[in-house]
Design a protein around this motif. Structure first.
Motif, PDB file in Angstrom:
ATOM      1  N   LYS A 133       5.260   9.009   1.992  1.00 60.14           N
ATOM      2  CA  LYS A 133       4.469   9.251   3.390  1.00 60.14           C
ATOM      3  C   LYS A 133       3.925   7.747   3.975  1.00 60.14           C
ATOM      4  O   LYS A 133       3.811   6.993   2.856  1.00 60.14           O
ATOM      5  CB  LYS A 133       3.515  10.181   3.192  1.00 60.14           C
ATOM      6  CG  LYS A 133       3.970  11.604   3.051  1.00 60.14           C
ATOM      7  CD  LYS A 133       2.812  12.561   2.620  1.00 60.14           C
ATOM      8  CE  LYS A 133       3.262  13.932   2.472  1.00 60.14           C
ATOM      9  NZ  LYS A 133       1.822  14.804   2.401  1.00 60.14           N
ATOM     10  N   SER A 134       4.050   7.667   5.125  1.00 61.26           N
ATOM     11  CA  SER A 134       3.391   6.401   5.604  1.00 61.26           C
ATOM     12  C   SER A 134       2.631   6.687   6.776  1.00 61.26           C
ATOM     13  O   SER A 134       3.099   7.936   7.418  1.00 61.26           O
ATOM     14  CB  SER A 134       4.188   5.333   5.786  1.00 61.26           C
ATOM     15  OG  SER A 134       5.331   5.741   6.645  1.00 61.26           O
ATOM     16  N   GLY A 135       1.624   5.742   7.267  1.00 59.05           N
ATOM     17  CA  GLY A 135       1.150   5.904   8.672  1.00 59.05           C
ATOM     18  C   GLY A 135       0.177   7.137   8.654  1.00 59.05           C
ATOM     19  O   GLY A 135      -0.708   7.460   7.837  1.00 59.05           O
ATOM     20  N   ILE A 136      -0.143   7.738   9.699  1.00 60.39           N
ATOM     21  CA  ILE A 136      -0.862   8.888   9.899  1.00 60.39           C
ATOM     22  C   ILE A 136      -0.648  10.043   9.080  1.00 60.39           C
ATOM     23  O   ILE A 136      -1.583  10.668   8.356  1.00 60.39           O
ATOM     24  CB  ILE A 136      -0.578   9.549  11.432  1.00 60.39           C
ATOM     25  CG1 ILE A 136      -1.959  10.576  11.657  1.00 60.39           C
ATOM     26  CG2 ILE A 136       0.722   9.958  11.617  1.00 60.39           C
ATOM     27  CD1 ILE A 136      -3.301  10.056  11.578  1.00 60.39           C
ATOM     28  N   SER A 145      -2.872  12.773   4.234  1.00 61.87           N
ATOM     29  CA  SER A 145      -2.663  13.260   2.685  1.00 61.87           C
ATOM     30  C   SER A 145      -3.857  12.435   1.769  1.00 61.87           C
ATOM     31  O   SER A 145      -4.423  13.261   1.047  1.00 61.87           O
ATOM     32  CB  SER A 145      -1.163  12.749   2.327  1.00 61.87           C
ATOM     33  OG  SER A 145      -1.316  13.107   0.750  1.00 61.87           O
ATOM     34  N   ASP A 146      -4.226  11.301   2.073  1.00 64.63           N
ATOM     35  CA  ASP A 146      -5.168  10.599   1.452  1.00 64.63           C
ATOM     36  C   ASP A 146      -6.581  11.287   1.687  1.00 64.63           C
ATOM     37  O   ASP A 146      -7.252  11.611   0.721  1.00 64.63           O
ATOM     38  CB  ASP A 146      -5.480   9.353   1.705  1.00 64.63           C
ATOM     39  CG  ASP A 146      -4.259   8.311   1.337  1.00 64.63           C
ATOM     40  OD1 ASP A 146      -3.498   9.197   0.531  1.00 64.63           O
ATOM     41  OD2 ASP A 146      -3.901   7.449   1.669  1.00 64.63           O
ATOM     42  N   TYR A 147      -6.653  11.858   2.802  1.00 68.94           N
ATOM     43  CA  TYR A 147      -7.939  12.748   3.165  1.00 68.94           C
ATOM     44  C   TYR A 147      -8.059  13.917   2.299  1.00 68.94           C
ATOM     45  O   TYR A 147      -9.244  14.279   2.066  1.00 68.94           O
ATOM     46  CB  TYR A 147      -8.061  12.916   4.522  1.00 68.94           C
ATOM     47  CG  TYR A 147      -9.481  13.577   5.095  1.00 68.94           C
ATOM     48  CD1 TYR A 147     -10.631  12.928   4.981  1.00 68.94           C
ATOM     49  CD2 TYR A 147      -9.323  14.864   5.287  1.00 68.94           C
ATOM     50  CE1 TYR A 147     -11.819  13.764   5.172  1.00 68.94           C
ATOM     51  CE2 TYR A 147     -10.284  15.822   5.852  1.00 68.94           C
ATOM     52  CZ  TYR A 147     -11.633  15.252   5.833  1.00 68.94           C
ATOM     53  OH  TYR A 147     -12.844  15.881   6.132  1.00 68.94           O
ATOM     54  N   ALA A 148      -6.974  14.581   2.551  1.00 75.13           N
ATOM     55  CA  ALA A 148      -7.177  15.993   1.849  1.00 75.13           C
ATOM     56  C   ALA A 148      -7.192  15.850   0.383  1.00 75.13           C
ATOM     57  O   ALA A 148      -7.863  16.617  -0.475  1.00 75.13           O
ATOM     58  CB  ALA A 148      -5.605  16.731   2.121  1.00 75.13           C
ATOM     59  N   PRO A 184       0.674  -1.253  -0.002  1.00 74.14           N
ATOM     60  CA  PRO A 184       0.161  -0.003   0.019  1.00 74.14           C
ATOM     61  C   PRO A 184       0.807   1.255  -0.103  1.00 74.14           C
ATOM     62  O   PRO A 184       0.549   2.231  -0.473  1.00 74.14           O
ATOM     63  CB  PRO A 184      -0.731  -0.174   1.210  1.00 74.14           C
ATOM     64  CG  PRO A 184      -0.753  -1.719   1.493  1.00 74.14           C
ATOM     65  CD  PRO A 184       0.447  -2.128   1.164  1.00 74.14           C
ATOM     66  N   TYR A 185       2.012   1.297   0.590  1.00 73.13           N
ATOM     67  CA  TYR A 185       2.916   2.727   0.461  1.00 73.13           C
ATOM     68  C   TYR A 185       3.600   2.793  -0.453  1.00 73.13           C
ATOM     69  O   TYR A 185       4.050   4.055  -0.903  1.00 73.13           O
ATOM     70  CB  TYR A 185       3.776   2.506   1.720  1.00 73.13           C
ATOM     71  CG  TYR A 185       4.950   1.155   1.567  1.00 73.13           C
ATOM     72  CD1 TYR A 185       5.941   1.010   0.989  1.00 73.13           C
ATOM     73  CD2 TYR A 185       4.500   0.034   2.563  1.00 73.13           C
ATOM     74  CE1 TYR A 185       6.457   0.017   0.955  1.00 73.13           C
ATOM     75  CE2 TYR A 185       5.325  -1.131   2.588  1.00 73.13           C
ATOM     76  CZ  TYR A 185       6.667  -0.980   1.523  1.00 73.13           C
ATOM     77  OH  TYR A 185       7.242  -2.114   1.527  1.00 73.13           O
ATOM     78  N   CYS A 186       3.361   1.766  -1.649  1.00 73.06           N
ATOM     79  CA  CYS A 186       4.214   2.212  -2.759  1.00 73.06           C
ATOM     80  C   CYS A 186       3.259   2.779  -3.940  1.00 73.06           C
ATOM     81  O   CYS A 186       2.243   2.104  -4.233  1.00 73.06           O
ATOM     82  CB  CYS A 186       4.786   0.707  -3.411  1.00 73.06           C
ATOM     83  SG  CYS A 186       5.732   0.885  -5.009  1.00 73.06           S
TER      84      CYS A 186
END
Length: 278
Positions: free
Chosen positions: A147-150, A155-158, A66-68
């Motif tokens: 970016k990872s974690g919180i 960033s995904d929410y923004a 998922p982080y890639c």
């Protein structure tokens, strides 16, 4: 009995690859000790089948974490050759026909887990170099942090909050294309109206006498006001329960009275039709 000493094996040699795939070890950062493996192969379809992705220049990648992201995956494989495009998907694309472009506002991407990727190179040599690629490769570096974690959640929410101006532009573009399509269909139907086909049949289309006009905001307000007055008049007419009951009893009494009058009228008609020979 003699014991044969097996050759020393590293942790990368102990990871089995699926048949037909090559394994590429990757790490999120230098601090991570264990490696994650991407399984890659050249994308291909059966002969005579159309594919969305170009043949001999597309690399199919499994087990993408998922982080890639698409940018980081393109950077990891850039050493193999110039990358033309990278697309992440939730599952492999089994459709043979080209896909229609979908809006990011009305068809948002689902929350990604492990995904698959289609990497298109400029030249076929990029696929061959990727199949022979050794690792481990670093996803997040000082020059290209990931970016990872919180931080990734924020960033995904923004990114999920749409820009009103961009949304308006896309809606206007869609409506213009839709209006143009409807106008072309109406013009084509008007040209074909009354013209016989090869077998001599004439296409007849049903049209209403009065064209339906789009309802404006003022017309909608008038309709709502009319419905509100009708509902208020009905509520005032039967405001109390006893009023409603009295109105029903009065209606039944009128029906009984009319029934008796009809009976008397029928008896009178029967008496008038009595046979009198003299």
């Amino acid at each position: 009995a003699r014991r044969r000493k097996s050759a020393a094996r590293g942790p990368e040699d102990c990871i089995p690859s699926p048949p037909g795939y090559a394994a590429i070890p990757i790490k999120f950062s230098e601090k991570q000790q264990a490696s994650h493996y991407l399984y890659v192969r050249a994308h291909g379809v059966r002969q005579g089948t159309k594919s969305t992705w170009p043949q001999k220049r597309t690399l199919f990648v499994l087990n993408v974490p998922p982080y890639c992201t698409e940018e980081s995956l393109s950077r990891l494989l850039s050493s193999c050759g110039l990358v033309q495009s990278v697309e992440l998907q939730e599952k492999p694309d089994l459709a043979e026909s080209p896909k229609e472009s979908r809006s990011k506002f009305f068809h948002p991407k689902p929350v990604p887990g492990f995904q698959v990727a289609y990497v298109v190179f400029q030249k076929p040599s990029g696929v061959s170099a990727a199949l022979a690629l050794k690792g481990p490769l670093l996803v997040s570096t000082e020059s290209h942090p990931v970016k990872s974690g919180i931080h990734k959640w924020i960033s995904d929410y923004a990114d999920s909050v749409p820009d009103p101006e961009a949304l308006r532009v896309e809606v206007d573009t869609f409506m213009e294309a839709y209006d143009q399509k409807i106008a072309e269909e109406e013009a084509k139907a008007k040209e074909e109206e009354g013209v016989p086909d090869e077998e001599g049949w004439v296409k007849v289309t049903r049209r209403g006498r009065r064209p339906v006009l789009p309802r404006t905001e003022a017309a909608s307000l008038r309709v709502l006001e009319r419905e509100r007055r009708k509902r208020a008049r009905k509520e005032l007419l039967n405001f109390y329960a006893w009023q409603h009951r009295e109105s029903k009893m009065e209606h039944l009494a009128q029906l009984r009275k009319k029934f008796e009058e009809d009976k008397q009228r029928i008896e009178l008609l029967r008496a008038q039709r009595k046979f009198r020979p003299y």
